[in-house]
Design a protein around this motif. Sequence first.
Motif, PDB file in Angstrom:
ATOM      1  N   PRO A   7     -14.647 -82.335 128.119  1.00 37.73           N
ATOM      2  CA  PRO A   7     -16.065 -83.833 128.890  1.00 37.73           C
ATOM      3  C   PRO A   7     -14.907 -84.335 129.519  1.00 37.73           C
ATOM      4  CG  PRO A   7     -16.355 -83.163 126.064  1.00 37.73           C
ATOM      5  CD  PRO A   7     -15.255 -82.738 126.541  1.00 37.73           C
ATOM      6  N   VAL A   8     -13.770 -84.894 129.081  1.00 36.94           N
ATOM      7  CA  VAL A   8     -13.425 -85.882 129.542  1.00 36.94           C
ATOM      8  C   VAL A   8     -12.538 -85.637 131.255  1.00 36.94           C
ATOM      9  CG1 VAL A   8     -11.367 -87.861 129.546  1.00 36.94           C
ATOM     10  CG2 VAL A   8     -12.154 -87.174 127.403  1.00 36.94           C
ATOM     11  N   LEU A   9     -11.785 -84.157 130.798  1.00 39.86           N
ATOM     12  CA  LEU A   9     -11.422 -83.633 131.619  1.00 39.86           C
ATOM     13  C   LEU A   9     -12.370 -83.024 133.486  1.00 39.86           C
ATOM     14  CD1 LEU A   9      -8.851 -82.421 133.203  1.00 39.86           C
ATOM     15  CD2 LEU A   9      -9.312 -80.477 132.101  1.00 39.86           C
ATOM     16  N   ILE A  10     -13.577 -82.100 132.730  1.00 39.84           N
ATOM     17  CA  ILE A  10     -14.909 -82.687 133.730  1.00 39.84           C
ATOM     18  C   ILE A  10     -15.271 -83.832 134.317  1.00 39.84           C
ATOM     19  CG2 ILE A  10     -17.007 -82.182 133.803  1.00 39.84           C
ATOM     20  CD1 ILE A  10     -16.402 -79.974 131.230  1.00 39.84           C
ATOM     21  N   LEU A  11     -15.144 -84.898 133.425  1.00 33.95           N
ATOM     22  CA  LEU A  11     -15.375 -86.639 134.148  1.00 33.95           C
ATOM     23  C   LEU A  11     -14.257 -86.940 134.924  1.00 33.95           C
ATOM     24  CD1 LEU A  11     -17.288 -89.011 134.156  1.00 33.95           C
ATOM     25  CD2 LEU A  11     -15.423 -90.264 132.607  1.00 33.95           C
ATOM     26  N   LEU A  12     -13.335 -86.207 135.144  1.00 33.79           N
ATOM     27  CA  LEU A  12     -12.044 -86.908 135.970  1.00 33.79           C
ATOM     28  C   LEU A  12     -12.346 -85.970 137.028  1.00 33.79           C
ATOM     29  CD1 LEU A  12      -9.643 -88.793 135.782  1.00 33.79           C
ATOM     30  CD2 LEU A  12      -8.080 -86.390 135.059  1.00 33.79           C
ATOM     31  N   GLY A  13     -12.804 -84.927 137.208  1.00 33.78           N
ATOM     32  CA  GLY A  13     -12.322 -83.457 138.293  1.00 33.78           C
ATOM     33  C   GLY A  13     -14.198 -84.499 138.679  1.00 33.78           C
ATOM     34  N   VAL A  14     -14.878 -84.110 138.248  1.00 33.34           N
ATOM     35  CA  VAL A  14     -16.593 -84.967 139.186  1.00 33.34           C
ATOM     36  C   VAL A  14     -15.633 -86.132 139.625  1.00 33.34           C
ATOM     37  CG1 VAL A  14     -18.501 -85.648 138.746  1.00 33.34           C
ATOM     38  CG2 VAL A  14     -17.499 -83.576 137.350  1.00 33.34           C
ATOM     39  N   SER A  15     -15.369 -87.084 139.228  1.00 32.85           N
ATOM     40  CA  SER A  15     -15.324 -88.320 139.720  1.00 32.85           C
ATOM     41  C   SER A  15     -14.453 -88.112 141.445  1.00 32.85           C
ATOM     42  CB  SER A  15     -14.639 -89.644 139.170  1.00 32.85           C
ATOM     43  OG  SER A  15     -14.162 -89.096 137.707  1.00 32.85           O
ATOM     44  N   VAL A  16     -13.364 -87.503 140.786  1.00 34.58           N
ATOM     45  CA  VAL A  16     -12.099 -86.953 142.182  1.00 34.58           C
ATOM     46  C   VAL A  16     -12.941 -86.669 142.528  1.00 34.58           C
ATOM     47  CG1 VAL A  16     -10.177 -85.510 142.360  1.00 34.58           C
ATOM     48  CG2 VAL A  16      -9.909 -87.038 140.627  1.00 34.58           C
ATOM     49  N   ALA A  17     -13.460 -85.515 142.348  1.00 35.50           N
ATOM     50  CA  ALA A  17     -14.617 -84.563 143.980  1.00 35.50           C
ATOM     51  C   ALA A  17     -15.435 -85.365 144.650  1.00 35.50           C
ATOM     52  CB  ALA A  17     -15.388 -83.673 143.087  1.00 35.50           C
ATOM     53  N   ASN A  18     -15.818 -86.395 143.551  1.00 35.69           N
ATOM     54  CA  ASN A  18     -17.318 -87.455 144.581  1.00 35.69           C
ATOM     55  C   ASN A  18     -16.660 -88.187 144.975  1.00 35.69           C
ATOM     56  OD1 ASN A  18     -19.689 -88.501 145.217  1.00 35.69           O
ATOM     57  ND2 ASN A  18     -19.460 -89.601 142.811  1.00 35.69           N
ATOM     58  N   ALA A  19     -15.290 -88.495 145.049  1.00 29.10           N
ATOM     59  CA  ALA A  19     -14.613 -89.743 146.149  1.00 29.10           C
ATOM     60  C   ALA A  19     -14.284 -89.121 146.929  1.00 29.10           C
ATOM     61  CB  ALA A  19     -14.030 -90.338 145.309  1.00 29.10           C
ATOM     62  N   VAL A  20     -13.227 -87.959 147.039  1.00 25.78           N
ATOM     63  CA  VAL A  20     -13.225 -87.235 148.075  1.00 25.78           C
ATOM     64  C   VAL A  20     -13.643 -86.529 149.172  1.00 25.78           C
ATOM     65  CG1 VAL A  20     -11.624 -85.386 148.569  1.00 25.78           C
ATOM     66  CG2 VAL A  20     -10.707 -85.982 146.750  1.00 25.78           C
ATOM     67  N   GLY A  21     -15.305 -86.325 148.532  1.00 25.23           N
ATOM     68  CA  GLY A  21     -16.323 -85.768 149.187  1.00 25.23           C
ATOM     69  C   GLY A  21     -16.540 -87.123 150.418  1.00 25.23           C
TER      70      GLY A  21
ATOM     71  N   GLY B  42      -1.917 -88.244 131.222  1.00 28.67           N
ATOM     72  CA  GLY B  42      -2.641 -87.106 131.173  1.00 28.67           C
ATOM     73  C   GLY B  42      -1.684 -86.607 129.920  1.00 28.67           C
ATOM     74  N   ILE B  43      -1.044 -86.623 130.810  1.00 31.24           N
ATOM     75  CA  ILE B  43       0.315 -85.543 129.682  1.00 31.24           C
ATOM     76  C   ILE B  43       0.225 -86.545 128.649  1.00 31.24           C
ATOM     77  CG2 ILE B  43       3.129 -85.461 129.889  1.00 31.24           C
ATOM     78  CD1 ILE B  43       2.896 -85.315 132.911  1.00 31.24           C
ATOM     79  N   PHE B  44       0.544 -87.641 128.333  1.00 31.66           N
ATOM     80  CA  PHE B  44       0.117 -87.905 126.968  1.00 31.66           C
ATOM     81  C   PHE B  44      -0.592 -86.974 125.864  1.00 31.66           C
ATOM     82  CE2 PHE B  44       2.666 -91.737 127.611  1.00 31.66           C
ATOM     83  CZ  PHE B  44       3.771 -90.912 126.960  1.00 31.66           C
ATOM     84  N   VAL B  45      -2.074 -86.906 126.998  1.00 29.52           N
ATOM     85  CA  VAL B  45      -2.818 -85.940 126.025  1.00 29.52           C
ATOM     86  C   VAL B  45      -2.725 -84.180 125.849  1.00 29.52           C
ATOM     87  CG1 VAL B  45      -5.087 -85.588 126.409  1.00 29.52           C
ATOM     88  CG2 VAL B  45      -4.951 -88.064 126.823  1.00 29.52           C
ATOM     89  N   LEU B  46      -1.547 -83.755 126.762  1.00 25.36           N
ATOM     90  CA  LEU B  46      -1.654 -82.663 126.450  1.00 25.36           C
ATOM     91  C   LEU B  46      -0.733 -82.584 125.340  1.00 25.36           C
ATOM     92  CD1 LEU B  46      -1.074 -81.152 130.196  1.00 25.36           C
ATOM     93  CD2 LEU B  46      -2.983 -80.917 128.815  1.00 25.36           C
TER      94      LEU B  46
END
Lengths: 118, 174
Positions: A7-21, B42-46
């Motif tokens: 979920p954290v990764l998805i949140l990260l992806g959505v926020s980066v995509a939102n900002a870049v978008g 992020g690398i630390f989490v991995l």
Amino acid sequence: MSSSYLPVLILLGVSVANAVGMLVASHVLNPRRPTPEKEMPYESGMIPLGDTRARFSVKFYMVALSFIIFDLETVFLIPWAVAARSLGWQAFAAVAVFTGVLVVGLIYEWRKGVLDWK
Amino acid sequence: MPEILFYVFAGTAVGGAVGVVLQRNPVGSLLFMVGTLASIAGIFVLLEAQFLAAIQLMVYAGAIMVLFLFVIMLLNLGHDYRADLKRGLGAFLAFAVTGALGGLLVGQLGGVGENPLYEYLPGPGELDRVFAADGIVGAIARPLFTDYVVPFELVGILLLVALIGAVALAKKGG
């Protein structure tokens, strides 16, 4: 274990995509008709006065440094707080001494008037 | 999936580090550095070091960057920085020392099997056993408050010295 961070990764992806978008969309869709007023730095509708690179009072630095010291104290308190029950009184004594040493610093700061904002 | 993520985080970390050097505006450099430090979290989490990742974000990307930002704001930066950059022998010495330190580090980590540092690394399954017994944070807390309690108290004194030193340097009179 890392999979629970999906979920954290998805949140990260959505926020980066939102900002870049937003940046890309405003560049692509925006009609460009510059006027001198539009080229000015935006300062809540005020006309900007002077240079942004003014010198700041050293009081800000003192507050920032105190924040870092006590932030680092928290970093050491968190592992103790998580494992306090199983670590027992010996660890409690260690943390009490540690906190006591930093309270000395806090009292010193207080007496020196660093915490007064005048 | 973790491999792809590792390359993404490693790429943003290295890209951010290059950005820090290439930026002329110090505040821009700082923002690139925040990106680098967040990628390292992020690398630390991995690496299953979630506590370190949280601390990395809290202390480095938070507190240390605040300190850097305030130092930048305290200095009067209205002029061209290029005049401040050391040229000639100074630059050569800086590169030589950095290169020598980097080479030393690579040399230390390179020789697998004969490196004295490997004695201190946990054996296979050791980490899983400790995590099962104490939890991820407890695995740090138990040695910190038992075997390494003296260094822990010394850290407290170091923080006190830093605080008093900063107040003594920056506070006038009183």
